[in-house]
Design an enzyme around this catalytic site. Structure first.
Site, PDB file in Angstrom:
ATOM      1  N   GLY A  32      16.069  95.539  91.471  1.00 21.34           N
ATOM      2  CA  GLY A  32      15.120  94.879  90.360  1.00 21.34           C
ATOM      3  C   GLY A  32      15.207  95.790  89.158  1.00 21.34           C
ATOM      4  O   GLY A  32      14.999  95.248  88.123  1.00 21.34           O
ATOM      5  N   ARG A  33      15.532  97.052  89.095  1.00 17.60           N
ATOM      6  CA  ARG A  33      15.483  97.831  87.813  1.00 17.60           C
ATOM      7  C   ARG A  33      16.368  99.030  88.265  1.00 17.60           C
ATOM      8  O   ARG A  33      16.540  99.941  87.507  1.00 17.60           O
ATOM      9  CB  ARG A  33      14.259  98.294  87.808  1.00 17.60           C
ATOM     10  CG  ARG A  33      13.582  99.033  88.854  1.00 17.60           C
ATOM     11  CD  ARG A  33      12.206  99.692  88.436  1.00 17.60           C
ATOM     12  NE  ARG A  33      11.443 100.199  89.464  1.00 17.60           N
ATOM     13  CZ  ARG A  33      10.562 101.023  89.175  1.00 17.60           C
ATOM     14  NH1 ARG A  33       9.890 101.404  88.001  1.00 17.60           N
ATOM     15  NH2 ARG A  33       9.663 101.228  90.103  1.00 17.60           N
ATOM     16  N   LYS A  55      17.935 104.298  87.368  1.00 12.54           N
ATOM     17  CA  LYS A  55      16.732 103.618  87.577  1.00 12.54           C
ATOM     18  C   LYS A  55      15.810 103.564  86.405  1.00 12.54           C
ATOM     19  O   LYS A  55      15.591 104.168  85.660  1.00 12.54           O
ATOM     20  CB  LYS A  55      16.059 104.501  88.714  1.00 12.54           C
ATOM     21  CG  LYS A  55      14.763 103.599  89.224  1.00 12.54           C
ATOM     22  CD  LYS A  55      14.305 104.220  90.357  1.00 12.54           C
ATOM     23  CE  LYS A  55      12.743 103.788  90.983  1.00 12.54           C
ATOM     24  NZ  LYS A  55      12.370 104.329  92.196  1.00 12.54           N
ATOM     25  N   ASP A  96       9.963  93.924  85.115  1.00  8.02           N
ATOM     26  CA  ASP A  96      10.584  93.987  83.737  1.00  8.02           C
ATOM     27  C   ASP A  96      12.010  95.032  83.964  1.00  8.02           C
ATOM     28  O   ASP A  96      12.671  95.075  82.794  1.00  8.02           O
ATOM     29  CB  ASP A  96       9.788  94.541  82.733  1.00  8.02           C
ATOM     30  CG  ASP A  96       9.138  95.868  82.943  1.00  8.02           C
ATOM     31  OD1 ASP A  96       9.405  96.451  83.999  1.00  8.02           O
ATOM     32  OD2 ASP A  96       8.507  96.560  82.260  1.00  8.02           O
ATOM     33  N   GLY A  97      12.140  95.370  84.939  1.00 10.39           N
ATOM     34  CA  GLY A  97      13.409  96.107  85.247  1.00 10.39           C
ATOM     35  C   GLY A  97      13.306  97.621  84.559  1.00 10.39           C
ATOM     36  O   GLY A  97      14.238  98.276  84.369  1.00 10.39           O
ATOM     37  N   ARG A 151      20.024 108.611  89.593  1.00 12.88           N
ATOM     38  CA  ARG A 151      20.057 109.005  90.785  1.00 12.88           C
ATOM     39  C   ARG A 151      21.454 109.337  91.310  1.00 12.88           C
ATOM     40  O   ARG A 151      22.354 108.560  90.962  1.00 12.88           O
ATOM     41  CB  ARG A 151      19.221 108.049  91.491  1.00 12.88           C
ATOM     42  CG  ARG A 151      17.799 107.737  91.253  1.00 12.88           C
ATOM     43  CD  ARG A 151      16.956 107.191  92.176  1.00 12.88           C
ATOM     44  NE  ARG A 151      17.292 106.033  92.641  1.00 12.88           N
ATOM     45  CZ  ARG A 151      16.352 105.161  93.466  1.00 12.88           C
ATOM     46  NH1 ARG A 151      15.442 105.602  93.642  1.00 12.88           N
ATOM     47  NH2 ARG A 151      16.916 103.974  93.898  1.00 12.88           N
ATOM     48  N   ASP A 158      13.459  98.488 102.978  1.00 13.42           N
ATOM     49  CA  ASP A 158      14.197  98.502 101.753  1.00 13.42           C
ATOM     50  C   ASP A 158      14.481  99.923 101.247  1.00 13.42           C
ATOM     51  O   ASP A 158      15.134 100.362 100.321  1.00 13.42           O
ATOM     52  CB  ASP A 158      14.015  97.457 100.769  1.00 13.42           C
ATOM     53  CG  ASP A 158      12.729  97.319 100.231  1.00 13.42           C
ATOM     54  OD1 ASP A 158      11.643  97.497 101.209  1.00 13.42           O
ATOM     55  OD2 ASP A 158      12.233  97.715  99.050  1.00 13.42           O
ATOM     56  N   ASN A 159      13.390 100.517 101.513  1.00 11.08           N
ATOM     57  CA  ASN A 159      13.343 102.196 101.099  1.00 11.08           C
ATOM     58  C   ASN A 159      13.926 103.204 102.153  1.00 11.08           C
ATOM     59  O   ASN A 159      13.494 104.368 102.025  1.00 11.08           O
ATOM     60  CB  ASN A 159      11.945 102.488 100.637  1.00 11.08           C
ATOM     61  CG  ASN A 159      11.555 101.717  99.525  1.00 11.08           C
ATOM     62  OD1 ASN A 159      12.222 101.175  98.732  1.00 11.08           O
ATOM     63  ND2 ASN A 159      10.257 101.677  99.094  1.00 11.08           N
ATOM     64  N   ASP A 166      13.521 106.316  96.987  1.00 10.07           N
ATOM     65  CA  ASP A 166      12.776 105.807  96.031  1.00 10.07           C
ATOM     66  C   ASP A 166      11.466 106.338  96.244  1.00 10.07           C
ATOM     67  O   ASP A 166      10.577 106.093  97.042  1.00 10.07           O
ATOM     68  CB  ASP A 166      12.634 104.236  96.653  1.00 10.07           C
ATOM     69  CG  ASP A 166      13.600 103.313  96.213  1.00 10.07           C
ATOM     70  OD1 ASP A 166      14.375 103.941  95.640  1.00 10.07           O
ATOM     71  OD2 ASP A 166      13.388 102.181  96.594  1.00 10.07           O
TER      72      ASP A 166
HETATM   73  P1  AMP Z   1       9.762  99.598  95.362  1.00  8.46           P
HETATM   74  O1  AMP Z   1       8.532  99.285  96.110  1.00  8.46           O
HETATM   75  O2  AMP Z   1       9.945 100.461  94.146  1.00  8.46           O
HETATM   76  O3  AMP Z   1      10.932 100.091  96.344  1.00  8.46           O
HETATM   77  O4  AMP Z   1      10.445  98.223  94.903  1.00  8.46           O
HETATM   78  C1  AMP Z   1      10.432  96.882  95.867  1.00  8.46           C
HETATM   79  C2  AMP Z   1      11.228  96.151  95.007  1.00  8.46           C
HETATM   80  O5  AMP Z   1      10.647  95.835  93.688  1.00  8.46           O
HETATM   81  C3  AMP Z   1      12.637  96.577  94.665  1.00  8.46           C
HETATM   82  O6  AMP Z   1      13.533  95.129  94.874  1.00  8.46           O
HETATM   83  C4  AMP Z   1      12.691  97.011  93.282  1.00  8.46           C
HETATM   84  O7  AMP Z   1      13.888  96.999  92.665  1.00  8.46           O
HETATM   85  C5  AMP Z   1      11.595  95.951  92.723  1.00  8.46           C
HETATM   86  N1  AMP Z   1      10.966  96.439  91.514  1.00  8.46           N
HETATM   87  C6  AMP Z   1      10.042  97.279  91.410  1.00  8.46           C
HETATM   88  N2  AMP Z   1       9.809  97.640  90.202  1.00  8.46           N
HETATM   89  C7  AMP Z   1      10.259  96.867  89.488  1.00  8.46           C
HETATM   90  C8  AMP Z   1      10.400  96.557  88.104  1.00  8.46           C
HETATM   91  N3  AMP Z   1       9.612  97.221  87.137  1.00  8.46           N
HETATM   92  N4  AMP Z   1      11.199  95.540  87.427  1.00  8.46           N
HETATM   93  C9  AMP Z   1      11.928  94.916  88.482  1.00  8.46           C
HETATM   94  N5  AMP Z   1      11.824  95.109  89.866  1.00  8.46           N
HETATM   95  C10 AMP Z   1      11.085  96.006  90.257  1.00  8.46           C
HETATM   96 MG    MG Z   2      12.671 100.315  96.671  1.00 13.02          MG
END
Ligand code: AMP
Ligand code: MG
Length: 556
Positions: free
Chosen positions: A133-134, A154, A166-167, A224, A301-302, A311
């Site tokens: 997502g980002r 990232k 917001d990516g 990364r 996913d992590n 992550d």
């Molecule tokens: P994470 O818990 O950081 O592994 O994130 C879980 C999911 O949320 C993954 O698909 C990330 O890419 C997405 N994600 C986390 N933060 C953001 C952000 N600020 N904008 C877009 N996607 C996000």
């Molecule tokens: Mg993640």
């Protein structure tokens, strides 16, 4: 105040949606003679829809998407070792082009930027499509070790997988990821690496405590680096969508490029791959427990298929030894990802991976057999590591077992600083030059609340020291040799949460000196570095309940 910030936030979105084709605006630069390769996008099919809109992406492994240009890119720090690994000259790392590319403001002609599609189990439940997502992969560079490394930004802007995000990434979480991933490498814990940390010059709005208080923070991008960013969830999404051909193609690609030791013609190749992931995951869990690292968000996913720590979000380091501690406020009730649970969660996550690849393997037994070996691999790795931490030459005799078991009950009842306690152990000699009182006093200094401990606790500790010394005596290893070996596995310096937070506080004011100092300190965590002894001490009282120092939210 909140309304104004929120208005800015909205404006950010409108600005993006006005850019019909951000890719056409992407500036191209050259980065010396760096050559990027893209087997992932060349050999696997991508999303046909090239628009950068949030959606479900079917039958594709990735979506091509360019980073969103940033206002004022600036390189804040570069990891020298990763730079050298990737054959990037210091001149290039200092250049404007470097800052432009690694903050997402420009690309080179041979990059093929893309966001990966994956799913995942979050906190035990299937969450469907997640994806990058980002994060945006740029392409692979060949390292001086002849291995290929994917470079990933990232925080580089929205992708089709951004859902409601917001990516972007903020400076505080980017500093935490940059510093910790490099620190883990030098602790000899498998991890993704970080090439650089750049400031974007854009502000990012976050609700840091999820309490409705929005605030503007400094935006940042970490580059990364890893063999690949393929996760357990990369396979799960294809399986969940019953796209078995797609699942098989991803398995074949992964084995061909990342597990070349597995024969392509072996009928067992998918199970062999699974076994490799089991081994590397079990080893990773043992390493986390060895150094007192709590990941905080072990969703599938992590979980890297290379057994790398990946992550870095609301992670933390065990200060006082509480096996039930998790740094993640989002998980504070269930504590699913608490310190002591990590090895078991590794197993649970591997079971999800088995379920995911089962349709290609076609039979449960070999997967179950492989999974059943996890516990043994983890136990063996962990036992070897804890024996090494204690300077024991073996762990299976009843005397060694007793030393280990009794130690953990002391640690659990004592509120003891894990890092300092283990590091102190190597000062225990078996000669008569150090008395039991001196040893007790030495270990006592790693306690957070020594005055609250009962006399019987100190008696138990003294008994343990006697036992421990008896075992050491029987090994007949000179004290100085044992000390040198123990100091190689018990770090003196770790990235305590409060240290990262102090570096963040300064960096947010424009002072990067602590960030640089911590980077230097964490490069040789097992060596004595007197200039950094001020940071090899117990967590100060003020940090016990301060945000960022004890508990963190996922907001990053
Ligand atoms: P994470 O818990 O950081 O592994 O994130 C879980 C999911 O949320 C993954 O698909 C990330 O890419 C997405 N994600 C986390 N933060 C953001 C952000 N600020 N904008 C877009 N996607 C996000
Ligand atoms: Mg993640």
């Amino acid at each position: 105040m909140v309304t104004t910030v929120f208005a800015n936030y909205r404006r950010g979105y409108e600005r993006e949606s006005l850019m019909e084709k951000p890719e056409s605006r992407m500036r191209q630069v050259t980065l010396g003679d760096l050559k990027f390769d893209n087997p992932f996008t060349t050999e696997l099919s991508g999303d046909q829809d090239l628009s950068n809109t949030r959606r479900q992406v079917h039958d594709a492994y990735y979506s091509r998407v360019f980073p969103t240009p940033t206002a004022a890119p600036k390189t804040l720090v570069v990891s020298e070792e990763v730079r050298l690994l990737l054959g990037i000259s210091s001149g290039l790392a200092d250049s404007d082009e470097f800052a432009e590319v690694f903050s997402g403001n420009a690309v080179t002609a041979d990059m093929d930027p893309h966001a990966m599609c994956y799913g995942g189990h979050q906190f035990g439940n299937w969450a469907g499509q997640l994806g990058d997502g980002r994060a945006i992969n740029l392409g692979e560079l060949q390292g001086i070790d002849s291995k290929n490394y994917m470079l990933q930004l990232k925080g580089a802007g929205p992708t089709p997988y951004s859902r409601s995000g917001d990516g972007r990434a903020v400076l505080r979480s980017s500093i935490r990821e940059y510093l910790c991933s490099e620190a883990m490498h030098y602790l000899h814990v498998p991890t993704t690496r970080a090439l650089s940390l750049c400031n974007t010059g854009d502000n990012v709005v976050r609700d840091m405590f999820y309490d409705g208080n929005l605030a503007e923070e400094i935006g940042a991008v970490v580059c990364r680096v890893a063999e690949s960013f393929i996760r357990f969830g990369s396979f799960e999404i294809f399986s969940a969508r019953e796209n078995i051909d797609g699942l098989k193609a991803l398995l074949d690609f992964t084995i061909k490029h990342h597990f070349p030791e597995i024969s392509d013609t072996s009928p067992e190749k998918y199970v062999d791959f699974y076994r490799e992931v089991i081994s590397s995951t079990a080893l990773l869990m043992a390493h986390w427990q060895r150094v007192g690292f709590v990941h905080g968000v072990m969703n599938t996913d992590n979980m890297s298929i290379h057994g790398l720590t990946i992550d870095y979000g609301p992670y933390g380091w065990v200060d006082d030894f509480d096996p039930d501690w998790t740094p993640n406020t989002t998980d504070r009730h269930q504590r699913r990802y608490r310190f002591r649970n990590q090895p078991a969660v590794g197993h649970w996550n591997l079971a999800q991976l088995a379920n995911a690849i089962y349709p290609v393997v076609g039979s449960v037994e070999p997967l179950q057999e492989a999974l059943d070996e996890y516990e043994e691999i983890f136990s063996r790795s962990w036992s070897e590591m804890i024996a090494a931490k204690l300077g024991l030459v073996e762990y299976s005799s009843s005397s060694s077992q007793r030393v280990i078991t009794d130690l953990f009950s002391i640690l659990e009842t004592g509120e003891i600083d894990m890092t300092i306690f283990f590091r102190s152990l190597s000062s225990i000699t078996v000669g008569s030059d150090i008395s039991i009182d001196e040893i007790s006093a030495l270990l006592k200094s790693s306690y957070y609340e020594p005055v609250s401990k009962s006399e019987s606790h100190w008696e138990t500790l003294r008994d343990w020291i006697e036992n421990y010394r008896d075992v050491l005596r029987g090994q007949e290893i000179p004290d100085d040799r044992r000390k040198a070996q123990m100091d190689q596995v018990n770090p003196k310096y770790v990235l305590r949460n409060y240290l990262a937070q102090l570096a963040i506080d300064s960096a947010e004011q424009g002072d990067l000196s602590m960030l640089y100092d911590l980077q230097t300190m964490l490069k040789t965590p097992y060596d004595d570095q007197p200039q950094f002894d001020k940071w090899a001490v117990k967590r100060p009282d003020w940090a016990k309940d301060r945000a960022g120092c004890s508990m963190l939210s996922c907001s990053s």
